[in-house]
Design a protein around this motif. Structure first.
Motif, PDB file in Angstrom:
ATOM      1  N   ALA A 145       0.826  -1.208   0.000  1.00  0.00           N
ATOM      2  CA  ALA A 145       0.000   0.000   0.000  1.00  0.00           C
ATOM      3  C   ALA A 145       0.862   1.259   0.000  1.00  0.00           C
ATOM      4  O   ALA A 145       0.592   2.221  -0.729  1.00  0.00           O
TER       5      ALA A 145
ATOM      6  N   GLN B 145       2.547   1.694  -3.426  1.00  0.00           N
ATOM      7  CA  GLN B 145       1.616   2.217  -4.425  1.00  0.00           C
ATOM      8  C   GLN B 145       1.334   3.699  -4.198  1.00  0.00           C
ATOM      9  O   GLN B 145       1.269   4.490  -5.154  1.00  0.00           O
ATOM     10  N   ALA B 146       1.173   4.100  -2.943  1.00  0.00           N
ATOM     11  CA  ALA B 146       0.873   5.499  -2.633  1.00  0.00           C
ATOM     12  C   ALA B 146       2.047   6.411  -2.973  1.00  0.00           C
ATOM     13  O   ALA B 146       1.878   7.471  -3.609  1.00  0.00           O
TER      14      ALA B 146
ATOM     15  N   HIS C 248       2.503   6.593  -6.795  1.00  0.00           N
ATOM     16  CA  HIS C 248       1.499   7.470  -7.415  1.00  0.00           C
ATOM     17  C   HIS C 248       1.841   8.937  -7.185  1.00  0.00           C
ATOM     18  O   HIS C 248       1.827   9.754  -8.131  1.00  0.00           O
TER      19      HIS C 248
ATOM     20  N   ALA D 145      -4.927   4.246   0.101  1.00  0.00           N
ATOM     21  CA  ALA D 145      -5.878   4.334  -1.013  1.00  0.00           C
ATOM     22  C   ALA D 145      -6.326   5.773  -1.229  1.00  0.00           C
ATOM     23  O   ALA D 145      -6.495   6.228  -2.371  1.00  0.00           O
TER      24      ALA D 145
ATOM     25  N   LEU E 162      -4.361   8.072  -3.522  1.00  0.00           N
ATOM     26  CA  LEU E 162      -4.610   7.976  -4.954  1.00  0.00           C
ATOM     27  C   LEU E 162      -5.891   8.688  -5.362  1.00  0.00           C
ATOM     28  O   LEU E 162      -6.259   8.685  -6.546  1.00  0.00           O
TER      29      LEU E 162
ATOM     30  N   GLY F 143      -7.887   5.430  -6.279  1.00  0.00           N
ATOM     31  CA  GLY F 143      -7.687   4.417  -5.256  1.00  0.00           C
ATOM     32  C   GLY F 143      -8.945   3.674  -4.887  1.00  0.00           C
ATOM     33  O   GLY F 143      -8.880   2.656  -4.190  1.00  0.00           O
TER      34      GLY F 143
ATOM     35  N   SER G 137      -6.965  -0.173  -9.809  1.00  0.00           N
ATOM     36  CA  SER G 137      -5.771   0.326  -9.109  1.00  0.00           C
ATOM     37  C   SER G 137      -5.150  -0.736  -8.199  1.00  0.00           C
ATOM     38  O   SER G 137      -3.990  -0.628  -7.819  1.00  0.00           O
TER      39      SER G 137
ATOM     40  N   LEU H  59      -5.882  -1.145  -5.122  1.00  0.00           N
ATOM     41  CA  LEU H  59      -6.032  -0.751  -3.715  1.00  0.00           C
ATOM     42  C   LEU H  59      -7.293  -1.313  -3.058  1.00  0.00           C
ATOM     43  O   LEU H  59      -7.248  -1.706  -1.886  1.00  0.00           O
TER      44      LEU H  59
END
Length: 544
Positions: free
Chosen positions: A313, A316-317, A320, A396, A399, A403, A408, A410
């Motif tokens: 997580a 990904q955050a 992004h 999430a 995003l 998100g 995505s 998430l």
């Protein structure tokens, strides 16, 4: 017209084509820290190979397919014969095969076996958490079976194999097997001593027949199961093979598959035993003590699984926000977003550091380290799994609307995030286990305090938190009502001690200032603005 107006800009590229292990600095450093120098090159190469597999677009697509095509129960064949099988999408089998071949069931007896396996489990669970269940239980069955040396000699080589064989046939014909577990019943839940499944001894020494039900049977497609049932002397552990030595199917009636919030690719079932053949594992009446070794190992995997979800997580955050521009600059450079990302990164790194420290204790195997695990595992399981869900939801949100969209990835992480805090004993069970360990095993507290004390004097906020913890521990009257607070403080002080000793100063400072120093709000993103948050965030960024 559509071609001239529909130009896609300012979107982050997919986070693919990278080494999931190598891009995680906190994990790499933990592996280096807990691996003997002579084994480090081999371990690093092994984990990087798995990390590249996990970062590939192909494997990530398999994960999507496995979740979009959940398992289906087939109770009967076309002719009406009872078969009790579970059908999985081919992507599930590909993923599970990769996990087995990567050694996620083969920690026992290898140099740095538990550290390398824990790191691999943390990496692999970032791709698809569902197949972590059979991998975890197969790994964890080994210490329980060792209570019965004859059974261990028969099953352990297949449990620790790196060969995935999906066919249901007698174990003696297979190079590798998987194990599940069936403990919980409708009327008992975590109170397994209230179970009503009955075991009746047969003429063959060590053989029994079981009659009863299990409300949760994990990984029902497995080759064997560890089961608790009531024998004459009380709750006893049994091994239930799916297929009997004569090639016939054991009575193992799958009533239905559970419709779960997350973990959609994995099958969880209700099962009925009716004259089901089983072998006793350990002594009659000592079933809880026998199977507790398996439970302890799966609880560590809950910590690892939550650390994996946190890390993915955060990755990904940060990824992004490093690519997305808004209000005149990259999101990652905006002070408030940087505060959120740094706060998430600190939580993730603390979880990783504690999880790998627990794995290293398994590799050590000494008396003090076993005592350390007795208290540290339930405390870590309580706290790390509790922190997972709010962290993933916050990630999430980084995003924005993207998100909340399935593509995505998430939302899948969000649905998965509460799982590990519920399975293998929910929060109250873990907190009470901490209290139980304090009351029954004083060596466990001594071992934890020695570990914590290695950082004493390095940070005044940590020193203050240690003092407060000792004050809590000095008064164990009516402790049950504050067991959660005690478990939380113990886990935080353990994490603080590890980060102060091993993490970069920016990470340790931020953790101590917020989690231990009290200068922290209820939501993520409320770190003191004077901290070096840029360095913390840059450290968490996955490098492609």
């Amino acid at each position: 017209m559509a071609a001239s107006t529909h130009t896609v800009t300012n979107q982050a590229p997919p986070l693919t084509g990278y080494d999931v292990f190598g891009a995680d600095r906190a994990l790499v450093e933990a592996v280096d820290r807990h691996t003997l120098p002579e084994a480090l090159e081999e371990v690093r190469a092994e984990l990087s190979a798995l990390g590249r597999t996990c970062g590939s677009a192909q494997v990530q697509e398999w994960a999507v397919q496995a979740n979009e095509n959940p398992p289906r129960l087939r109770t009967h064949d076309r002719y009406g014969n009872r078969i009790d099988e579970v059908d999985f999408h081919p992507a599930w089998h590909r993923l599970l095969g990769k996990g087995v071949s990567a050694g996620l069931t083969a920690a026992w007896g290898r140099p740095a076996g538990h550290v390398r396996r824990a790191a691999a489990f943390l990496v692999w669970s970032q791709v698809e958490a569902g197949n972590g269940c059979p991998l975890s239980m197969t790994h964890a069955a080994v210490p329980a079976l060792r209570a019965e040396p004859e059974l261990a000699a028969e099953w352990e080589p297949r449990l620790t194999s790196t060969v995935y064989d999906r066919e249901l046939r007698p174990a003696r014909h297979k190079a590798g097997v998987l194990f599940g577990m069936a403990m919980t019943e409708k009327q008992g839940g975590s109170d397994v001593r209230a179970n009503t499944t009955v075991a009746r001894p047969l003429a063959e020494p060590g053989a029994y027949e079981l009659t009863g039900h299990k409300w949760f049977c994990s990984a029902p497609m497995s080759d064997g199961f560890l089961v608790l049932a009531q024998a004459a002397e009380g709750p006893t552990c049994f091994l239930v093979p799916r297929v009997l030595p004569d090639d016939s199917r054991n009575t193992f009636r799958l009533q239905r598959l559970k419709d779960k919030l997350g973990n959609r690719s994995n099958a969880s079932s209700e099962v009925e035993f009716d004259g089901t053949w089983a072998r006793r594992v350990g002594e009659e009446g000592r079933g809880v003590r026998t199977i507790i070794e398996m439970v302890a190992a799966t609880r560590l995997d809950c910590v690892l699984g939550s650390a994996a979800l946190m890390r993915q997580a955060v990755a990904q955050a940060v990824h992004h926000c490093a690519h997305r521009s808004a209000f005149g600059g990259k999101l990652i450079d905006k002070p408030l977003m940087r505060n959120v990302l740094a706060d998430l990164a600190i939580e993730s790194e603390a979880a990783t550091a504690l999880a790998l420290r627990l794995a290293a204790a398994y590799d050590d195997g000494g008396e003090r380290e076993r005592a350390f695990l007795r208290l540290a595992v339930p405390a870590a399981k309580y706290w790390v799994t509790k922190r997972c869900a709010p962290l993933v939801v916050e990630a999430a949100e980084c995003l924005g609307g993207n998100g909340y969209v399935e593509e995505s990835g998430l939302p899948r992480l969000v649905r998965e995030s509460p799982l590990n805090s519920i399975w293998e004993g929910a929060g109250n069970v873990q907190a009470l286990d901490v209290v139980r360990a304090l009351g029954r095993e004083p060596g466990a507290l001594d071992a934890c305090l020695v570990e914590i004390g290695r950082a004493r004097g390095a940070d005044h906020r940590l020193d203050g938190a240690i003092k407060n913890l000792l004050t809590e521990l000095a008064d164990l009257e009516s402790v049950e009502g504050r067991a959660r607070r005690l478990a939380e403080r113990l886990a935080l002080v353990l994490q603080g001690s590890l980060l102060v000793r091993y993490a970069p100063p920016s990470v340790a400072d931020a953790f101590c200032a917020s989690r231990l120093g009290g200068d922290w709000g209820a939501a993520f993103g409320t770190l003191p603005h004077t901290l070096d948050l840029t360095t913390v965030t840059d450290r968490a960024r996955p490098v492609m």
